[in-house]
Design an enzyme around this catalytic site. Structure first.
Site, short mmCIF file in Angstrom:
data_model
loop_
_atom_site.label_atom_id
_atom_site.label_comp_id
_atom_site.label_asym_id
_atom_site.label_seq_id
_atom_site.Cartn_x
_atom_site.Cartn_y
_atom_site.Cartn_z
CD GLN A 189 -2.95 -1.17 0.17
OE1 GLN A 189 -3.07 -0.13 -0.31
NE2 GLN A 189 -3.64 -2.28 0.18
CE1 TYR A 217 -7.87 -11.40 -7.91
CE2 TYR A 217 -9.50 -11.08 -6.11
CZ TYR A 217 -9.24 -11.55 -7.46
OH TYR A 217 -10.11 -11.84 -8.39
CG ASN A 222 -1.97 -4.45 4.12
OD1 ASN A 222 -1.55 -4.02 4.88
ND2 ASN A 222 -3.18 -3.79 3.69
CD GLU A 238 -0.78 -12.50 -4.21
OE1 GLU A 238 -0.17 -12.26 -5.34
OE2 GLU A 238 -1.59 -11.74 -3.81
CG ASP A 300 -7.17 -5.16 -2.10
OD1 ASP A 300 -7.54 -4.43 -3.13
OD2 ASP A 300 -6.46 -4.92 -1.40
CB CYS A 325 -6.93 -0.14 -6.66
SG CYS A 325 -6.82 -1.28 -7.84
CD GLU A 359 -7.41 1.18 -2.84
OE1 GLU A 359 -6.97 0.08 -2.67
OE2 GLU A 359 -6.67 1.89 -3.80
#
Length: 367
Positions: A189, A217, A222, A238, A300, A325, A359
């Protein structure tokens, strides 16, 4: 101020984003938008600059997006204070040293709220022992001046690391401090203060959850690590190998024992959960999908959003937390998700102030 900042003041640009996102979410009968402001300066944890050679002089440059013209950059208010503090000292040290400056064409900075910083020097030549000796001296000099710095030299098919190719970030969210390994050239980020606000919002949305969480994802974990306390277990996927390795590092660093990361794309996971394909990597990691009772899913996705099959699979979960995003592809996905779910909460995170990018976060519950 940078060129990007001179065109409009912060409140005006934020109001335009709020108006645009409200209009995009209006067809889905979204509730009132929760708005998270960014600091107006020193919010970017990363910055990249080209390097311009002019006789004996050496300085950073950027290119104006509109005119493509280069302009000199001595300070960059959008970047963290740590980057701004280091920029002149680094250039001052490189300028008189031929081993460090010769064919240097770019400098990348990755900083943290925790005080660590990583600098990558990019060259149009191969790096030799002379460069390595000079780079070690440069690193020592800057650390003696109070920086917690590591250095990387990059050239074609060459990467020299002095002494780590990552930083350790510490983010505070909902009363906990989380440690995150952030590797050079991997996604993190970019806006540190906003990253903390996003984590807190996600924790708050899922606070009264039951059962397990599925995350697609997940990057370096995070959100996975921050949300783990709200669920019995977290199963996260991921595809990028460096991000998976960082996620495993972060699980251990934070002493979290209820998060499992599997290296799969969202599309592959959809095939696995639907029983369309068997994946050896699930067996190798001892993961039996039927052991999980996931009634909440967190996504995400990249700017392209979720593919149609994944979107259809996501509809099978009672509660959906979606961080986007790219509101345009979020809207495309909501056209399907809204058939089965309603938006209970929505948020705008001003992750990229003074740019067009927005975002967004939506919390969906089954109708």
């Amino acid at each position: 101020m940078t060129k990007a900042h001179t065109a409009v003041d912060y409140d005006t640009q934020l109001a335009e984003k709020v108006q645009r996102l409200n209009a995009q979410l209006a067809p889905f009968h979204a509730p009132e938008l929760e708005i998270f402001r960014s600091p107006e300066t020193h919010y970017r944890m990363r910055a990249e600059f080209r390097v311009w050679h002019e006789g004996d002089d050496l300085y950073y440059i950027m290119f104006d997006p509109a005119t493509k013209q280069k302009y000199r950059v001595d300070t960059f208010p959008a970047a963290s204070r740590l980057i701004n503090d280091l920029m002149p000292l680094l250039m001052e040290a490189i300028k008189p040293n031929d081993a460090l400056r010769r064919k240097l064409f770019q400098v990348d900075f990755l900083s943290t709220l925790s005080g660590e910083i990583l600098v990558s020097l990019l060259y149009h030549r191969q790096l030799d022992e002379e460069w390595e000796k000079a780079a070690q001296a440069l690193k020592q000099r800057l650390n003696d001046e109070g920086f917690n710095l590591n250095l990387i030299g990059r050239a074609r098919k060459q990467k020299k690391v002095l002494d780590r190719d990552y930083v350790l970030e510490k983010l505070n969210a909902d009363g906990q401090t989380l440690i995150y390994q952030q590797i050079e050239n991997s996604f993190t980020q970019p806006n540190g203060p906003m990253a903390e606000k996003m984590l807190e919002w996600a924790i708050d949305c899922t606070r009264d959850s039951q059962g397990d969480l599925l995350e697609l994802y997940c990057g370096n974990g995070n959100f996975s690590l921050a949300l783990a306390k709200n669920f019995r277990r977290v199963l996260a996927t991921e595809l990028a190998k460096p991000s998976v390795q960082s996620a495993q590092y972060n699980i251990a660093a934070n002493n979290i024992d209820n998060v499992q990361i599997i290296r799969m794309s969202a599309e592959e996971f959809t095939q696995a959960i639907n029983g369309e394909r068997e994946f050896r990597r699930l067996k190798d990691q001892g993961v039996t999908l039927s052991d999980y009772q996931c009634n909440t899913i967190f996504v995400d996705p990249p700017r392209s959003g979720m593919d149609d099959d994944t979107c259809k699979m996501v509809q099978g979960y009672d509660r959906v937390l979606y961080i986007s995003c790219n509101p345009e592809t979020l809207v495309e996905n909501l056209e399907r998700l809204s058939q089965t779910h309603r938006i209970s909460r929505c948020a705008l995170f001003d992750q990229f102030p003074f740019t067009h990018h927005t975002e967004a976060g939506v919390w969906l519950e089954r109708k």
